[in-house]
Structure formats: C-alpha cells, structure tokens
Design an enzyme around this catalytic site. Structure first.
Site, PDB file in Angstrom:
ATOM      1  N   LYS A 175       0.837  -1.203   0.000  1.00 23.28           N
ATOM      2  CA  LYS A 175       0.000   0.000   0.000  1.00 23.28           C
ATOM      3  C   LYS A 175       0.873   1.255   0.000  1.00 23.28           C
ATOM      4  CE  LYS A 175      -0.229  -0.186   4.999  1.00 23.28           C
ATOM      5  NZ  LYS A 175      -1.006  -0.573   6.168  1.00 23.28           N
ATOM      6  N   TYR A 210      12.692  31.907   3.608  1.00 27.22           N
ATOM      7  CA  TYR A 210      11.443  32.506   4.086  1.00 27.22           C
ATOM      8  C   TYR A 210      11.526  32.850   5.567  1.00 27.22           C
ATOM      9  CZ  TYR A 210       8.656  31.188  -0.043  1.00 27.22           C
ATOM     10  OH  TYR A 210       8.126  31.070  -1.284  1.00 27.22           O
ATOM     11  N   ARG A 220     -11.093   0.042  14.678  1.00 27.49           N
ATOM     12  CA  ARG A 220     -10.807   0.983  13.607  1.00 27.49           C
ATOM     13  C   ARG A 220     -11.686   0.553  12.444  1.00 27.49           C
ATOM     14  NH1 ARG A 220      -4.990   1.247  10.563  1.00 27.49           N
ATOM     15  NH2 ARG A 220      -5.748  -0.780   9.879  1.00 27.49           N
ATOM     16  N   MET A 277       8.572  24.759  -0.344  1.00 30.48           N
ATOM     17  CA  MET A 277       7.811  23.730  -1.050  1.00 30.48           C
ATOM     18  C   MET A 277       8.687  22.904  -1.989  1.00 30.48           C
ATOM     19  SD  MET A 277       4.362  24.088  -3.356  1.00 30.48           S
ATOM     20  CE  MET A 277       3.337  24.784  -2.096  1.00 30.48           C
TER      21      MET A 277
HETATM   22  C1  LIG Z   1      -0.232  -1.562   6.829  1.00 36.60           C
HETATM   23  C2  LIG Z   1      -0.839  -2.821   7.263  1.00 36.60           C
HETATM   24  C3  LIG Z   1      -0.044  -3.934   7.542  1.00 36.60           C
HETATM   25  C4  LIG Z   1       1.463  -3.923   7.546  1.00 36.60           C
HETATM   26  O1  LIG Z   1       1.930  -3.322   8.715  1.00 36.60           O
HETATM   27  P1  LIG Z   1       3.490  -3.197   9.046  1.00 36.60           P
HETATM   28  O2  LIG Z   1       3.508  -2.696  10.428  1.00 36.60           O
HETATM   29  O3  LIG Z   1       4.043  -2.227   8.062  1.00 36.60           O
HETATM   30  O4  LIG Z   1       4.075  -4.542   8.894  1.00 36.60           O
HETATM   31  C5  LIG Z   1      -0.709  -5.147   7.820  1.00 36.60           C
HETATM   32  N1  LIG Z   1      -2.051  -5.191   7.851  1.00 36.60           N
HETATM   33  C6  LIG Z   1      -2.851  -4.129   7.612  1.00 36.60           C
HETATM   34  C7  LIG Z   1      -4.332  -4.265   7.653  1.00 36.60           C
HETATM   35  C8  LIG Z   1      -2.263  -2.902   7.317  1.00 36.60           C
HETATM   36  O5  LIG Z   1      -3.053  -1.847   7.092  1.00 36.60           O
END
Ligand SMILES: *Cc1c(COP(=O)(O)O)cnc(C)c1O
Length: 414
Positions: A47, A287, A158, A335
């Site tokens: 991700k 800046y 969550r 930036m």
């Molecule tokens: C990001 C994520 C992981 C991986 O977590 P790490 O701490 O980077 O190993 C695993 N499961 C879910 C659902 C995540 O969102």
C-alpha cells in the site's frame, strides 16, 4: 552494497531520486521467511506505493525474483489499500488483497471500480452486512464470483465487524452464491511492543471466533493477522499467512535499529546540489529570515522541499550527508527547495549528490533519525516521499524491470 550503475541510475543523475535496492528487498523477505513456520504464507504489503518505495518495483521484485535457491519468488500474495492501488500494479499471478473496507458501493465511481476488482479476481475486504449485500449484487451483474475477506475487530476498533457479529456475517456470505469467502483477518493495535499482552488477547479472540470456521472450510480459507511487529515479537499469531510492510522495507518494527534482526533498509534518497552561493556574515537565508549567517557561509541549494515529503519541520534542524559528513539544513524548508550549510565542505560543487535519507540503519540520516527529527515514525517519512521523486531500482543490474508507459515517455527526452 554498491551496485554497478545501470542505465537508469545514470539517466537520473542530476535529479532528486530514490534508489531502491531489489537485493535488500529480497534479503528482508528472506529474513521474514526464516521467522515463519513451514507452510505459512507471505503477503507483501504494497500500500501507499509500497511505503514510498514504488509499488511497481516492489511488486516486480517480490513476485518475479528469487534469491534463496528455491526457484520461488518470496511473495505468495500482495496487499494494497485501495482498488486504485491494485489497478496500478503490474499483472501478477498471485492473489491481490484490497484492504479498504468495501462501502459506498453505489456512490461516485465506486461501482465501476468494484466491477473491475471483481473481474480481476481481487479479494475485497468487507466489514458490514451492507458491504456484503452490495458486492453480491454487483458480482451478479458482472457475472463473476467476487472474492472477499472479512475483517474482524478484535480490539483495534478501527475497521472490522465485531467478533460477536461474525457468525451472522458469514451466514450472510454463505447464502450468496455470487460471493466466495477467501479469508478472515484481524489487525493488531500494539504488536510492535514485544511486551504487549493485548496482542495475545486479540489473537486469542481471533482464534476463538475463527477456529470453527477454519475447521469447516479446511484449506480453502486463509486466516491472517500478523504485521511486521507481530511477525517477530508474537510468533503464535502467524496463522495461515503474515502480512508485513515495514520489515520488508528493512525497517525494524521496534522503531530502532537493532542487531537482533539483520534487516537492510531498501531505500536511499538523494538530491543533487543545484546551486552554491557565498554569503557574508549577517545574511539571512530563506522565508521568514529564520537563519542568520554568523560567519561567511557557503549556502548549497537542493531541489527538494516539503511537497516532496521532506518535512518543513526539518527547517534549521535536519542534516544531510555529503561525502559521509553532515551538512546542516539552514533556513526554512520550502515547497520545492531546501538550503544547506556547505561552509565546512569547501570541495562541494554543483552536480554532486547529497544523501537526504541513508540506507544504513546507523547513519546520522537514517530513517529512524529523520523520524525522530520530525516527531513521527519511519512509516510516515517513507510513505510521504513525493510523486515527483523518481524511484530507481539498482540491483541486480540485469533485472528485467519494465517501466510503465508514462515513465518511459518521459525518459525519451533525457
Ligand atoms: C499496513 C498494514 C499492515 C502492515 O503493517 P506493518 O507494520 O508495516 O508490517 C498489515 N495489515 C494491515 C491491515 C495494514 O493496514
């Protein structure tokens, strides 16, 4: 590990860039593999553009290369957060999991994306009856069975369906032939803490809720929970599959470099010096005039800024490395530009590269240090490295990596 420069490495000289060591990525996957019992599968978390490393490079490396003599690439499965991220991946022969809970299926463009995901056979995450309902309808219309996994909430609060509601949810799925249950998962709140009893409690709740289902489905169901922390610190949580992100990229889940696990950071962030100015004592830089020269100063200019994920909180605080020695960031990070003090680097010249983020875990500009300077965690530093920065795979040099069309066309001009 210094690789022989590849064409890509030479082409990107003179620009800010991120070097990605495929070799280190494969090495870390090997370290993870060795922590698993035989038969436990490895799902690579890609991700957020593989935590800023470039999802294409990471997916290609983990699905097409092998470094342990087994003839098998390390990733059994790939995971991303959104359907958009799955669409951006190359064609892979492994299952792709999409973790964002499927909801709002009939709002905006969601439906088209879900259709696409079903056509590809990607595993969609459901946390609610309405999500199951929506996906069942869309799958019927697409004419293909939709793969889903159920996220169970075991204490993170969550996302996820409450453990008590899981049996009802599963019945709901069973009753809909257009949906296939691929897996059940949960997520830990404190797994990076080796002492956390709550992780074991979450794992206990997960097993209590899913062991009967696991028995009923046999090997057809994948149960998974462990992220990088759980993988190393809570070995009873591995279940059928683990899903590390951070550890794959060579960062220790403890948030500190450690000798306990030989992980190698994969990413190195460089920027060329694009200007040097000599200013007299009393001159102010940048800046807000927040930095004032107390001596005649050589001010070096770097073409990166907070829009590239180099945090503005690094103003007058961070360091970069040149020839292995530190140079201080002076004035505000803006930036697109950052200024550094090169007075003690009289040989520095325009065109030379400085290291913003080093791949040595003990470096004064390691990701651990950068995270400390801006009061955050390595995850945030890495995943915010901006889209303007080109990701360049370095090794092995003969890697058959194919660039996306967009990237190739922009290379034609270089
Ligand atoms: C990001 C994520 C992981 C991986 O977590 P790490 O701490 O980077 O190993 C695993 N499961 C879910 C659902 C995540 O969102």
């Amino acid at each position: 590990m210094d690789a022989t420069p590849t064409i890509d490495i030479r082409h990107t000289l003179g620009e800010p860039r991120v070097l990605i060591s495929r070799r280190s990525l494969l090495h870390n996957a090997g370290v993870i593999r060795r922590a698993l019992s035989p038969g436990v599968r490895l799902c690579a978390m890609l991700k957020a553009d593989a935590y800023g490393h470039g999802a294409l490079i990471a997916a290609d490396t983990l699905c097409n290369f092998c470094n342990d003599g087994s003839g098998k690439p390390p990733a059994d499965t790939i995971a991303v957060a959104s359907i958009d991220e799955a669409m951006a991946l190359p064609d892979l022969r492994v299952p792709v999991l999409v973790f964002r809970p499927l909801e709002n299926a009939f709002i905006g463009r969601q439906r088209l994306k879900i259709e696409e995901a079903i056509r590809h056979g990607w595993v969609l995450t459901v946390c609610s009856l309405s999500g199951v309902e929506d996906i069942a309808r869309i799958a019927l219309q697409v004419g293909r069975r939709a793969n889903v996994q159920v996220m169970v909430d075991t204490g993170m609060v969550r996302s996820g369906v409450d453990v008590a509601a899981l049996p009802g949810m599963l019945q709901h799925i069973e009753a809909r032939p257009s949906i296939k249950l691929w897996g059940i998962c949960t997520h830990f709140a404190s797994a990076e803490n080796p002492e956390s009893a709550f992780t074991l409690e979450q794992s206990r709740r997960f097993h209590l809720a899913t062991d009967p289902v696991g028995a009923a489905y046999g090997g057809r169901l994948t149960r998974h929970a462990a992220n990088s922390g759980a993988l190393f610190f809570h070995r009873t949580t591995h279940a059928d599959m683990v899903r590390p992100g951070l550890a794959l990229y060579g960062i220790d889940p403890s948030g500190r470099p450690t000798m306990d696990r030989p992980l190698k950071p994969v990413l190195k962030w460089l920027a060329p010096i694009v200007g040097i100015q000599e200013v007299s004592a009393g001159s102010t830089v940048g800046y807000g005039q927040t930095w004032c020269a107390r001596r005649p100063t050589r001010v070096g200019l770097l073409p990166i800024g907070y829009a590239d994920g180099y945090p503005r909180s690094f103003s007058n605080g961070a360091k970069v490395l040149l020839h292995g020695r530190a140079a201080a960031v002076i004035g505000r990070v803006s930036m697109d530009m950052t200024t550094v003090d090169l007075t003690d680097h009289p040989d520095a010249h325009v065109g030379e590269e400085v290291t913003l983020l080093d791949d040595n875990p003990l470096s004064p500009v390691s990701v651990y240090e950068l995270a400390r300077w801006s009061n955050t965690i390595p995850y945030e530093i890495l995943s915010r490295i901006g889209a303007r920065i080109k990701r360049v795979p370095t090794d092995p040099e003969d890697a058959p990596f194919e660039e996306s069309e967009a990237e190739t066309s922009d290379q034609d001009f270089t």
